[in-house]
Design a protein around this motif. Structure first.
Motif, mmCIF file in Angstrom:
data_model
loop_
_atom_site.group_PDB
_atom_site.id
_atom_site.type_symbol
_atom_site.label_atom_id
_atom_site.label_comp_id
_atom_site.label_asym_id
_atom_site.label_seq_id
_atom_site.Cartn_x
_atom_site.Cartn_y
_atom_site.Cartn_z
ATOM 1 N N CYS A 132 0.825 -1.211 0.000
ATOM 2 C CA CYS A 132 0.000 0.000 0.000
ATOM 3 C C CYS A 132 0.855 1.255 0.000
ATOM 4 N N ASP A 133 0.317 2.314 -0.618
ATOM 5 C CA ASP A 133 1.106 3.543 -0.697
ATOM 6 C C ASP A 133 0.855 4.441 0.518
ATOM 7 N N HIS A 134 1.178 3.895 1.650
ATOM 8 C CA HIS A 134 1.029 4.633 2.906
ATOM 9 C C HIS A 134 2.164 4.267 3.859
ATOM 10 N N LEU A 135 2.707 5.295 4.485
ATOM 11 C CA LEU A 135 3.791 5.082 5.445
ATOM 12 C C LEU A 135 3.457 5.860 6.714
ATOM 13 N N HIS A 136 3.433 5.161 7.851
ATOM 14 C CA HIS A 136 3.251 5.871 9.122
ATOM 15 C C HIS A 136 4.638 6.053 9.734
ATOM 16 N N LEU A 137 5.069 7.306 9.823
ATOM 17 C CA LEU A 137 6.453 7.589 10.196
ATOM 18 C C LEU A 137 6.493 8.646 11.317
ATOM 19 N N PRO A 138 6.360 8.196 12.577
ATOM 20 C CA PRO A 138 6.281 9.156 13.678
ATOM 21 C C PRO A 138 7.511 10.042 13.778
ATOM 22 N N VAL A 139 7.272 11.363 13.822
ATOM 23 C CA VAL A 139 8.390 12.304 13.951
ATOM 24 C C VAL A 139 8.546 12.750 15.408
ATOM 25 N N GLN A 140 7.441 12.879 16.112
ATOM 26 C CA GLN A 140 7.339 13.252 17.537
ATOM 27 C C GLN A 140 7.588 14.742 17.796
ATOM 28 N N SER A 141 8.574 15.356 17.128
ATOM 29 C CA SER A 141 8.820 16.795 17.316
ATOM 30 C C SER A 141 9.554 17.332 16.101
ATOM 31 N N GLY A 142 9.381 18.631 15.861
ATOM 32 C CA GLY A 142 10.091 19.248 14.741
ATOM 33 C C GLY A 142 11.375 19.938 15.184
ATOM 34 N N SER A 143 11.685 19.854 16.474
ATOM 35 C CA SER A 143 12.872 20.540 16.997
ATOM 36 C C SER A 143 13.975 19.525 17.285
ATOM 37 N N THR A 144 15.126 19.742 16.682
ATOM 38 C CA THR A 144 16.246 18.814 16.899
ATOM 39 C C THR A 144 16.633 18.753 18.373
ATOM 40 N N ARG A 145 16.508 19.888 19.051
ATOM 41 C CA ARG A 145 16.855 19.917 20.481
ATOM 42 C C ARG A 145 15.929 18.977 21.269
ATOM 43 N N ARG A 186 15.474 10.346 20.052
ATOM 44 C CA ARG A 186 14.833 9.769 18.865
ATOM 45 C C ARG A 186 15.850 9.318 17.803
ATOM 46 N N THR A 187 17.107 9.629 17.971
ATOM 47 C CA THR A 187 18.200 9.156 17.095
ATOM 48 C C THR A 187 18.213 9.773 15.684
ATOM 49 N N TYR A 188 17.448 10.858 15.470
ATOM 50 C CA TYR A 188 17.571 11.589 14.201
ATOM 51 C C TYR A 188 17.336 13.071 14.480
ATOM 52 N N THR A 189 17.803 13.917 13.558
ATOM 53 C CA THR A 189 17.555 15.355 13.671
ATOM 54 C C THR A 189 16.360 15.710 12.773
ATOM 55 N N ARG A 190 15.898 16.941 12.927
ATOM 56 C CA ARG A 190 14.830 17.436 12.047
ATOM 57 C C ARG A 190 15.252 17.277 10.581
ATOM 58 N N GLU A 191 16.510 17.631 10.292
ATOM 59 C CA GLU A 191 16.977 17.584 8.901
ATOM 60 C C GLU A 191 17.019 16.146 8.395
ATOM 61 N N GLU A 192 17.491 15.240 9.249
ATOM 62 C CA GLU A 192 17.543 13.824 8.822
ATOM 63 C C GLU A 192 16.134 13.276 8.572
ATOM 64 N N TYR A 193 15.207 13.690 9.418
ATOM 65 C CA TYR A 193 13.818 13.241 9.200
ATOM 66 C C TYR A 193 13.323 13.763 7.850
ATOM 67 N N MET A 194 13.597 15.060 7.590
ATOM 68 C CA MET A 194 13.122 15.642 6.330
ATOM 69 C C MET A 194 13.772 14.979 5.118
#
Ligand code: 5AD
Ligand code: SF4
Length: 458
Positions: free
Chosen positions: A276-289, A296-304
């Protein structure tokens, strides 16, 4: 409608204090819990128990509990209060009352102290021992626990009682090895354990044999799946193998961790239409801090970057996410970054939560708690911003035609509801009858923030 899958059960007459041998199970929380309950029900049916419609009618009463967010434990104790002799509501004599799931794991023996009429307390990491525990209880033991989390075992059942008539859940990985500082799951569900690909593929073949066309692969971090057998399949390879099972038309999976999302998974989604063309990808926050404080083991930029990888696929893939507002130390600027991430990422749906401190998690004692009122304010702002984004995204789909799996009929004549591959709800009209469970093409004529409306296309 219910369906049974698994090896045909040789029913055994129940024995011991279960008496006539009926059970009742109520489930709180996530899809993993829903599906665990389906498997627990399978174990009981396999032992010859029948299902009762209410706790009053059952000899075995089970509550499968959740503790991920607020007040879950209180909810369980209020259910247990039904059996408190002082309340004179339900009589626990001759009944076996059991607490399963995350509250069982967290509260452990304390449950017996607060509700002495409980005889089974079992966390999900011990479900493979349930048949043995039931035997002990049937033999008359009044206090049985399964509280170890240090296990390599997964919960394999010969029989699973399926509640959803059209979509079958298949757990592929249990537990979680991540260390998100707000989350109870690593403590309540134990370390990551993947099932062998042979066992998963056998289950999927059996589901297809009894008529299921849609399967949803489950795991707290479903995409860190790693086949423990010598075949050594990675997640993307397993996904393709499941999708290629004859009879399977739709494969979904949840929840993916951004750090484990790889190009191979996107390539598989791109090239195998059954995925299916759906991905559930929790980000939790938009702030790297904040992400760092959450571990969470990634930064905002890495998530983007991951989002961009998904958006670069040949077919559009819908992306949904989870967001927590008001994590300890979250400033107004951090929150603004979460809002701006919504604009950048253009999610098709979000599940948003105000942070709630969970017992024994590192975040619970972190400095800078955000006042309850402020958490509420941020949540409302976040939801408002996302609502506008979703409305615009859904409106851009008006005029397009999608295949939906018809999941329900409305009370109004000729009105049906189904889901697109991208997991959108699409309500539609059709002059045809008997569409339940069918795949039909629907042209979108209207869009709202949370659903689409249309008419069957011929
Ligand atoms: N407070 C608020 N939300 C939480 N979640 C997990 N733990 C907490 C908590 N302590 C949310 C996360 C996760 C979803 C299943 O629940 O967003 O992805
Ligand atoms: Fe909890 Fe993080 Fe594991 Fe998800 S990945 S279950 S949020 S610890």
């Amino acid at each position: 409608m219910e369906a049974l899958t698994g090896a045909s059960p040789a029913m055994m007459p129940p024995s011991g204090p279960a008496g006539q041998g009926t059970f009742y199970i109520e489930t709180f929380g996530c899809q993993m819990n829903d599906h665990d309950s389906e498997k627990v029900a399978g174990v009981l049916l396999r032992r010859g128990y029948g299902q009762a419609a209410s706790p009053a009618d059952a000899q075995v009463v089970l509550y499968n509990t959740c503790s991920i967010r607020e007040k879950a434990a209180q909810k369980v104790y209020s259910r247990l209060g039904l059996f408190n002799p002082k309340n004179n509501l339900l009589d626990a004599t001759d009944k076996i009352i059991g607490i399963l799931g995350c509250v069982a794991q967290q509260e452990g023996q304390r449950i017996f102290e607060r509700a002495p009429w409980v005889s089974l307390v079992c966390g999900s990491a011990s479900y493979s021992k349930l048949p043995a525990m039931l035997e002990q209880i049937e033999a008359g033991e009044r206090r049985v626990t399964g509280l170890e989390t240090d296990t390599e075992e997964t919960f394999e059942t010969e029989l699973t009682r399926r509640d959803h008539p059209l979509r079958a859940y298949v757990t592929i990985i249990e537990g979680c090895d991540k260390t998100c500082t707000y989350c109870v799951v690593p403590r309540t569900r134990g370390p990551e354990r993947s099932r062998t690909s042979a066992s998963i593929l056998r289950e999927v073949r059996e589901l297809a044999d009894v008529g299921y066309t849609e399967v949803q692969l489950l795991g707290q971090t479903v995409n860190s799946y790693r086949d423990p057998s010598s075949r050594g399949l990675r997640f993307a390879e397993l996904l393709v193998a499941v999708a290629e099972t004859p009879g399977i038309r739709r494969v979904r999976f949840t929840t993916s961790h951004p750090s484990d999302l790889d190009a191979a998974t996107i390539a598989a989604m791109d090239s195998v239409p059954q995925i299916c063309d759906h991905l559930h990808l929790p980000v939790q926050s938009g702030s790297t801090r904040v992400l760092r404080a959450m571990q969470r083991t990634y930064t905002r930029e890495e998530y983007m970057q991951k989002i961009e990888m998904v958006r670069a696929a040949r077919r559009p893939i819908s992306i949904t996410t989870d967001i927590i507002v008001g994590f300890p130390g979250e400033t107004e600027e951090d929150f603004e970054e979460t809002l701006s991430l919504l604009d950048l990422a253009q999610f098709d749906g979000i599940f948003s939560f105000r942070y709630s401190p969970r017992p024994h998690t590192p975040a619970a004692t972190m400095a800078g708690p955000v006042p309850e009122e402020e958490r509420g304010r941020r949540l409302a702002l976040l939801q408002e911003r996302q609502r506008a984004i979703q409305t615009a995204r859904n409106e851009s789909l008006v005029g397009q035609t999608f295949e939906v799996l018809v999941e329900g009929a409305s009370r109004r004549e000729n009105q049906w509801t189904g889901r697109t591959s991208s997991n959108r709800t699409l309500n539609f009209t059709s002059p045809r009858s008997g569409l339940l469970g069918e795949y039909v093409l629907v042209r979108v004529t209207q869009a709202g923030p949370n659903s689409l409306a249309g008419e069957q296309a011929f």
